[in-house]
Design an enzyme around this catalytic site. Structure first.
Site, mmCIF file in Angstrom:
data_model
loop_
_atom_site.group_PDB
_atom_site.id
_atom_site.type_symbol
_atom_site.label_atom_id
_atom_site.label_comp_id
_atom_site.label_asym_id
_atom_site.label_seq_id
_atom_site.Cartn_x
_atom_site.Cartn_y
_atom_site.Cartn_z
ATOM 1 N N TYR A 123 -60.074 14.590 30.934
ATOM 2 C CA TYR A 123 -61.273 14.987 31.681
ATOM 3 C C TYR A 123 -61.477 16.503 31.732
ATOM 4 O O TYR A 123 -62.331 16.979 32.465
ATOM 5 C CB TYR A 123 -61.231 14.422 33.105
ATOM 6 N N ASP A 208 -50.501 0.173 30.580
ATOM 7 C CA ASP A 208 -51.128 -1.148 30.424
ATOM 8 C C ASP A 208 -50.316 -2.220 31.144
ATOM 9 O O ASP A 208 -50.870 -3.106 31.819
ATOM 10 C CB ASP A 208 -51.366 -1.495 28.943
ATOM 11 N N ASP A 232 -58.207 7.345 37.329
ATOM 12 C CA ASP A 232 -59.595 6.984 37.596
ATOM 13 C C ASP A 232 -59.770 5.472 37.443
ATOM 14 O O ASP A 232 -60.344 4.788 38.295
ATOM 15 C CB ASP A 232 -60.488 7.746 36.594
ATOM 16 N N ASP A 236 -59.809 2.102 40.678
ATOM 17 C CA ASP A 236 -60.827 1.059 40.885
ATOM 18 C C ASP A 236 -60.173 -0.320 40.876
ATOM 19 O O ASP A 236 -60.517 -1.190 41.680
ATOM 20 C CB ASP A 236 -61.905 1.125 39.797
#
Ligand code: NAD
Length: 336
Positions: A123, A208, A232, A236
């Protein structure tokens, strides 16, 4: 003397959830003054700049920001103002706790904290197109940057956080099997820093597999730390463990400034309808009160949230109820 903070109501549902949050803060007796400023799409429309100078100057003075979500155009348009503010004030640690509030969901008693590196990784925004044979967009390249300084700083923050809050374990979630250099630096840093924290259990796990384990058995985790984009995405996922984005707060912490915001975005699909759940921003305000040395008021607000949601007759639509933002806020005020 009351403390002045910068408030950015933001875009979409931002003004609705910010209004609700300020109402509850006032009713709970938080000793705060507010300097309200613009940013995002609203600022672009009103003053033709998504991050006005006045907003940055206010934040320079107050060093504490309470921010609603900001819309960021996808693919083109201005760069993320959230990322810009985090970089400007070097808010390197994004602390995202999740805990079960609504009973009867997929899992009970979830209590996890994700700590996301907030200034490096993919990012950093170092990206460009590569033109080939007349096609200017034939390829694109984004650069992931990890520094030893940044890696050590975020991992030390995670261990300090765990120790100071009596938490038992820190898991570094990484992808060092494929991204051997960038993610390898995080792995190296974790091995070094863990030596200073023999009282905190330390583990490393591939990102993962971490995602799968979080869904299968979230109770095996406690504090998780990872690079920017992984954090990020997984935050969620973790919001999903406790009923969705309406319950996920965040604190962006630096050495001498901090910004508190919900994990969710501006929710354009429900903006202006008066149905948004303000709990995530309210819980972010609780993190802010703790940061400002007022854990008592934060505790009072959390108790009111728990009481209203558990009673169940004033839940917003995302919680399975039919209350408007205003009705839910009124119930919180009554509970206080
Ligand atoms: P979103 O989080 O805005 O919405 C995802 C879904 O969750 C939507 O269905 C929405 O209605 C629902 N939702 C989100 N918050 C809710 C709440 N408080 N109450 C009830 N329902 C809620 O994600 P998105 O749609 O992918 O993004 C919309 C915009 O927000 C984009 O421009 C994105 O860049 C921006 N965004 C900003 C931030 C931030 O400011 N920190 C974070 C994420 C996304």
């Amino acid at each position: 003397m009351s403390r002045t903070i910068t408030v950015i109501p933001g875009d979409g549902i931002g003004p609705e959830v910010t209004d609700a949050t300020l109402t509850v803060l006032k009713e709970a007796g938080a000793d705060l003054e507010y300097d309200t400023q613009l940013a995002g799409l609203t600022a672009l429309k009103e003053v033709r700049n998504p991050l006005p100078k006045a907003t940055l100057e206010s934040a320079e003075r107050s060093r504490v920001i309470l921010k609603g979500p900001l819309t960021t155009p996808s693919g083109s348009g201005f760069r993320s103002i959230n990322v810009e503010i985090r970089k400007t004030f070097d808010l390197y640690a994004n602390v995202r706790p999740v805990r079960t509030i609504v009973p009867g969901g997929r899992y009970e008693n979830i209590d996890l904290v994700l700590i996301r590196e907030n200034t490096e990784g993919l990012y950093v925004g170092v990206e460009h197109y590569i033109g080939v044979e007349g096609d200017p967009h034939a390829a694109a390249e984004s650069v992931m940057i990890v520094t030893r300084f940044g890696a050590e700083r975020i991992i030390r923050y995670a261990f300090d956080y765990a120790r100071s809050r009596g938490r038992k374990k820190v898991t570094l979630a990484h992808k060092a099997n494929i991204l051997k250099y960038t993610q390898g630096l995080l792995l190296e840093a974790a091995a070094e820093v863990a030596k200073d924290f023999p009282d905190v259990e330390s583990e490393e796990r591939i990102i993962d597999a971490t995602a799968m384990q979080l869904v299968l058995d979230p109770y095996r985790f406690d504090v998780l730390v990872m690079e920017n984009m992984f954090g990020d995405i997984l935050s969620d996922l973790m919001a999903g463990l406790v009923g969705g984005l309406g319950f996920a707060p965040a604190g962006n912490i630096g050495e001498d400034a901090a910004m508190f915001e919900a994990v969710h975005g501006s929710a354009p699909d429900i903006a202006g309808q008066g149905v948004a759940n303000p709990t995530a921003l309210l819980l972010s305000a609780c993190l802010m009160l703790e940061h400002l040395g007022d854990p008592e008021t934060a505790g009072t607000i959390r108790d009111a949230i728990d009481a209203v949601i558990q009673k169940g007759d004033a839940r917003t639509v995302d919680m399975g109820g039919s209350a408007t933002t205003e009705e839910y806020t009124r119930a919180l005020v009554e509970a206080l």
